[in-house]
Design a protein around this motif. Structure first.
Motif, PDB file in Angstrom:
ATOM      1  N   ILE A 359       4.203  10.073  17.349  1.00  0.00           N
ATOM      2  CA  ILE A 359       4.653  10.138  15.664  1.00  0.00           C
ATOM      3  C   ILE A 359       4.905   9.265  15.487  1.00  0.00           C
ATOM      4  CG2 ILE A 359       6.048  11.935  13.941  1.00  0.00           C
ATOM      5  CD1 ILE A 359       6.098  13.995  16.240  1.00  0.00           C
ATOM      6  N   GLY A 360       6.371   8.405  15.755  1.00  0.00           N
ATOM      7  CA  GLY A 360       7.109   7.590  14.257  1.00  0.00           C
ATOM      8  C   GLY A 360       5.570   6.100  14.420  1.00  0.00           C
ATOM      9  N   GLY A 361       4.628   5.751  15.347  1.00  0.00           N
ATOM     10  CA  GLY A 361       4.404   4.291  15.508  1.00  0.00           C
ATOM     11  C   GLY A 361       2.924   4.733  14.455  1.00  0.00           C
ATOM     12  N   ASN A 362       2.492   5.772  14.077  1.00  0.00           N
ATOM     13  CA  ASN A 362       2.001   6.559  13.531  1.00  0.00           C
ATOM     14  C   ASN A 362       2.249   6.287  11.767  1.00  0.00           C
ATOM     15  OD1 ASN A 362      -1.302   7.001  14.233  1.00  0.00           O
ATOM     16  ND2 ASN A 362      -0.126   7.918  16.099  1.00  0.00           N
ATOM     17  N   LEU A 363       3.219   7.132  12.297  1.00  0.00           N
ATOM     18  CA  LEU A 363       3.508   6.940  10.794  1.00  0.00           C
ATOM     19  C   LEU A 363       4.423   5.636  10.160  1.00  0.00           C
ATOM     20  CD1 LEU A 363       5.837   9.920  10.964  1.00  0.00           C
ATOM     21  CD2 LEU A 363       3.869   9.663   9.307  1.00  0.00           C
ATOM     22  N   LEU A 364       4.795   4.647  10.816  1.00  0.00           N
ATOM     23  CA  LEU A 364       5.155   3.578  10.410  1.00  0.00           C
ATOM     24  C   LEU A 364       4.028   2.934  10.329  1.00  0.00           C
ATOM     25  CD1 LEU A 364       8.266   2.960  12.756  1.00  0.00           C
ATOM     26  CD2 LEU A 364       7.987   2.766  10.936  1.00  0.00           C
ATOM     27  N   ASP A 365       3.095   2.827  10.733  1.00  0.00           N
ATOM     28  CA  ASP A 365       1.344   1.105  11.325  1.00  0.00           C
ATOM     29  C   ASP A 365       0.838   2.185   9.590  1.00  0.00           C
ATOM     30  OD1 ASP A 365      -0.760  -0.282  12.184  1.00  0.00           O
ATOM     31  OD2 ASP A 365      -1.085   1.988  11.949  1.00  0.00           O
ATOM     32  N   ALA A 368       2.766   0.668   6.860  1.00  0.00           N
ATOM     33  CA  ALA A 368       2.881  -0.671   6.748  1.00  0.00           C
ATOM     34  C   ALA A 368       1.762  -1.781   6.179  1.00  0.00           C
ATOM     35  CB  ALA A 368       3.213  -1.536   8.517  1.00  0.00           C
ATOM     36  N   LYS A 369       0.097  -0.388   6.014  1.00  0.00           N
ATOM     37  CA  LYS A 369      -0.865  -1.125   5.551  1.00  0.00           C
ATOM     38  C   LYS A 369      -0.715  -1.094   4.206  1.00  0.00           C
ATOM     39  CE  LYS A 369      -3.067   1.182   9.530  1.00  0.00           C
ATOM     40  NZ  LYS A 369      -4.439   2.390  10.160  1.00  0.00           N
ATOM     41  N   PHE A 370       0.099  -0.364   3.605  1.00  0.00           N
ATOM     42  CA  PHE A 370       0.218  -0.385   2.390  1.00  0.00           C
ATOM     43  C   PHE A 370       1.147  -0.433   1.475  1.00  0.00           C
ATOM     44  CE2 PHE A 370      -2.778   3.043   3.821  1.00  0.00           C
ATOM     45  CZ  PHE A 370      -4.017   3.237   3.269  1.00  0.00           C
ATOM     46  N   ASP A 404       7.256   4.039   2.066  1.00  0.00           N
ATOM     47  CA  ASP A 404       7.271   3.076   1.523  1.00  0.00           C
ATOM     48  C   ASP A 404       6.865   2.967   0.086  1.00  0.00           C
ATOM     49  OD1 ASP A 404       4.412   2.696   1.028  1.00  0.00           O
ATOM     50  OD2 ASP A 404       4.744   4.515   1.965  1.00  0.00           O
ATOM     51  N   ASP A 405       7.612   1.289  -0.623  1.00  0.00           N
ATOM     52  CA  ASP A 405       7.085   1.184  -1.584  1.00  0.00           C
ATOM     53  C   ASP A 405       5.198   1.177  -1.917  1.00  0.00           C
ATOM     54  OD1 ASP A 405       6.619  -1.468  -0.306  1.00  0.00           O
ATOM     55  OD2 ASP A 405       7.759  -2.385  -1.663  1.00  0.00           O
ATOM     56  N   GLY A 406       4.353   1.247  -1.336  1.00  0.00           N
ATOM     57  CA  GLY A 406       3.028   1.212  -1.849  1.00  0.00           C
ATOM     58  C   GLY A 406       2.817   1.887  -3.198  1.00  0.00           C
ATOM     59  N   PRO A 407       1.071   2.260  -2.896  1.00  0.00           N
ATOM     60  CA  PRO A 407       0.527   2.697  -4.262  1.00  0.00           C
ATOM     61  C   PRO A 407       0.821   4.182  -4.274  1.00  0.00           C
ATOM     62  CG  PRO A 407      -1.346   1.796  -2.857  1.00  0.00           C
ATOM     63  CD  PRO A 407      -0.518   1.317  -1.989  1.00  0.00           C
ATOM     64  N   GLY A 408       1.087   4.841  -2.965  1.00  0.00           N
ATOM     65  CA  GLY A 408       1.209   6.273  -2.828  1.00  0.00           C
ATOM     66  C   GLY A 408      -0.294   6.720  -2.827  1.00  0.00           C
ATOM     67  N   LEU A 409      -0.550   8.046  -3.138  1.00  0.00           N
ATOM     68  CA  LEU A 409      -0.985   9.623  -2.845  1.00  0.00           C
ATOM     69  C   LEU A 409      -1.479  10.037  -4.187  1.00  0.00           C
ATOM     70  CD1 LEU A 409      -2.049   9.112   0.871  1.00  0.00           C
ATOM     71  CD2 LEU A 409      -3.657   8.085  -0.335  1.00  0.00           C
ATOM     72  N   THR A 410      -2.632  10.662  -4.575  1.00  0.00           N
ATOM     73  CA  THR A 410      -2.219  11.933  -5.491  1.00  0.00           C
ATOM     74  C   THR A 410      -2.474  12.895  -4.693  1.00  0.00           C
ATOM     75  OG1 THR A 410      -4.834  12.383  -5.360  1.00  0.00           O
ATOM     76  CG2 THR A 410      -4.022  10.654  -7.016  1.00  0.00           C
ATOM     77  N   GLY A 430      -8.437   1.365  10.734  1.00  0.00           N
ATOM     78  CA  GLY A 430      -8.045   2.698  11.025  1.00  0.00           C
ATOM     79  C   GLY A 430      -8.819   3.111  11.361  1.00  0.00           C
ATOM     80  N   THR A 431      -8.812   4.190  11.948  1.00  0.00           N
ATOM     81  CA  THR A 431      -9.886   5.087  12.450  1.00  0.00           C
ATOM     82  C   THR A 431      -9.667   6.371  11.157  1.00  0.00           C
ATOM     83  OG1 THR A 431      -8.262   6.430  13.987  1.00  0.00           O
ATOM     84  CG2 THR A 431      -9.742   4.717  14.402  1.00  0.00           C
ATOM     85  N   GLY A 432      -8.509   6.869  11.066  1.00  0.00           N
ATOM     86  CA  GLY A 432      -8.336   7.569   9.619  1.00  0.00           C
ATOM     87  C   GLY A 432      -7.836   9.179  11.041  1.00  0.00           C
TER      88      GLY A 432
END
Length: 479
Positions: A359-365, A368-370, A404-410, A430-432
């Motif tokens: 769980i933590g690895g997927n959320l952090l990964d 980190a992408k955005f 994170d401070d990225g662009p975010g999502l609608t 990534g694979t989604g």
């Protein structure tokens, strides 16, 4: 409407103490009444014997002379017979063969006492009788009476001696007070001794509780302490249950591994064969084989998670696990600043370490992408998980937040992001599968994943997962 049932006492100690206390109170009251009754009977019997002794003292002290006159004065050594209106009197009355006036004690003051007829109260075999009357001064007195022939000429006199019943009542009242004080002191002391005995007797149950806590926190795998004979069978059954649970989990893991290995080779063959086929048919076979791989992996993961989530030994300390993940992420993303906050310290979570790191690895990964420059991770324990998807445990919940401070999502993109295989940004590797895996693992552990807008500007991923009960209890105590 049905009447509400009374709430039962849930504490075994309180139940035993309440029953023993109630019995002790009833027993002490009964013993007090019995002792008081026996003492009263003995006191009254002694009182009558004293009056009988005084009566025959008068009989032996009073005689009749040749002129038929009563002579003599008894010596009691009791001032009550010489003080007026005390209720202690003696009276000698001629009945036959004499015209002498009656003699009486100074305390009676020349007055007379009522007496019942022989039909009402008869004499016994010793020609004695006792009865109660009220004297001229209003005292309740006990009368001891006999009739004696004073000489050979047949001159008979009636002898009566009285005693004030207040003396008996005062004696009984004093004894009752002393007895009550003694029984109260004894009862209170008995309650403390009884409570101590109950607590000592039930102490092995506390040992069982502490041993079970050690099992829940992963410090021990079984109940290894020596318990009394009455509790030993319970400890044995608990150990058998833990052993059975462990074997079930291990068997499930083995079967999951066997299934994964048995499907791995056929799927790899299909993928290799698809490369040699025409583009249209090869793409079709390859897409289907990849879909099969993902579906097999999905259900294998679910089977593994279900087996682990049902285990009472599944637990991981949250803070060290995330510290390790963040150290790895810092090395992989030196341009990003990672912040970690854990409240309270030392919280444990009811997940296998592999699932928590997944769980933590997927959320952090994903963050980190955005993220542009900053990722914030926080863990906190709360009493109840809000809006959880099903009726899971509610003793304590850990809320994991990754921002994170990225662009975010609608809002629409957030709903699509948790679907398996959906990639909202094809430019990122990534694979989604990351957020969908997090959502599936959280649901299998009765938790929930929520995506919202972060105050930092990017995405806020919040996962609520079951924490160890003791951690939640410690948090409530501190607050």
């Amino acid at each position: 409407m049905a009447a509400a049932r009374p709430k039962r006492v849930s504490s075994l100690t309180l139940r035993v103490l309440a029953v023993s206390t109630l019995w002790a109170v009833i027993a002490l009251i009964a013993v007090g009444l019995i002792i008081n009754t026996l003492y009263r009977q003995g006191t009254e019997r002694g009182f009558r014997e004293l009056l009988r002794a005084h009566l025959y003292n008068v009989v032996n002290s009073v005689w009749i002379n040749g002129e038929g006159e009563l002579r003599g004065e008894p010596e009691f050594g009791d001032l009550r017979y010489s003080q007026p209106a005390t209720g202690w009197y003696w009276v000698v009355e001629p009945i036959e063969g004499s015209n002498s006036p009656p003699k009486s004690s100074i305390s009676l003051g020349g007055r007379s006492l009522d007496r019942p007829s022989q039909e009402e109260i008869s004499f016994n075999a010793l020609y004695e009788r006792a009865y109660d009357v009220v004297d001229p001064f209003g005292n309740d007195v006990v009368v001891m009476e006999t009739e004696v022939e004073l000489n050979d000429e047949g001159r008979v006199a009636r002898f009566r001696v009285t005693g004030n019943r207040d003396a008996v009542e005062a004696d009984v009242a004093e004894f009752t007070n002393q007895l009550t004080i003694a029984l109260v002191i004894f009862g209170v002391a008995s309650l403390f001794v009884n409570a101590g005995a109950i607590l000592i007797g039930l102490r092995p149950l506390d040992s069982v509780r502490r041993a079970l806590e050690s099992i829940r926190t992963g410090k021990s795998s079984s109940l290894n302490d020596e318990f009394p004979r009455e509790i030993a069978p319970l400890a044995g059954e608990v150990n058998a249950l833990i052993d059975t649970n462990r074997r079930v989990v291990e068997r499930a893991r083995m079967q999951v591994g066997n299934l994964a290995h048995s499907l791995k080779t056929p799927l790899a063959v299909l993928l290799n064969e698809s490369k040699g086929m025409t583009s249209e048919h090869g793409d079709l076979v390859r897409n289907q084989a990849e879909t099969m791989q993902r579906q097999v992996q999905t259900y294998l993961d679910r089977a593994r998670i279900v087996a682990q989530s049902g285990s009472i030994l599944a637990r991981t300390e949250a803070e060290p696990a995330f510290e390790r993940l963040i150290r790895v992420m810092r090395r992989l993303n030196p341009n990003l600043a990672f912040e970690l906050s854990v409240k309270p310290k030392g919280v444990w979570i009811a997940l296998e370490q592999h699932d928590l790191e997944e769980i933590g690895g997927n959320l952090l990964d994903n963050a980190a992408k955005f993220a542009r420059s900053r990722i914030k991770v926080s863990l906190a324990v709360g009493a109840v998980a809000p809006a959880r998807p099903d009726d899971g445990p509610s003793d304590g919940w850990l809320t994991l937040v990754v921002e994170d401070d990225g662009p975010g999502l609608t809002a629409d993109q957030m709903a699509e992001a948790v679907k398996r295989g959906r990639r909202l940004d094809e430019s990122k590797p990534g694979t989604g599968l990351g957020l969908s895996i997090v959502d599936e693992i959280a649901r299998e552990y009765h938790g929930v994943l929520r995506l919202t807008q972060s105050p930092l500007g990017g995405l806020r991923a919040e996962v609520t997962l079951p924490a160890i009960k003791e951690a939640a209890s410690r948090l409530r105590l501190r607050s």
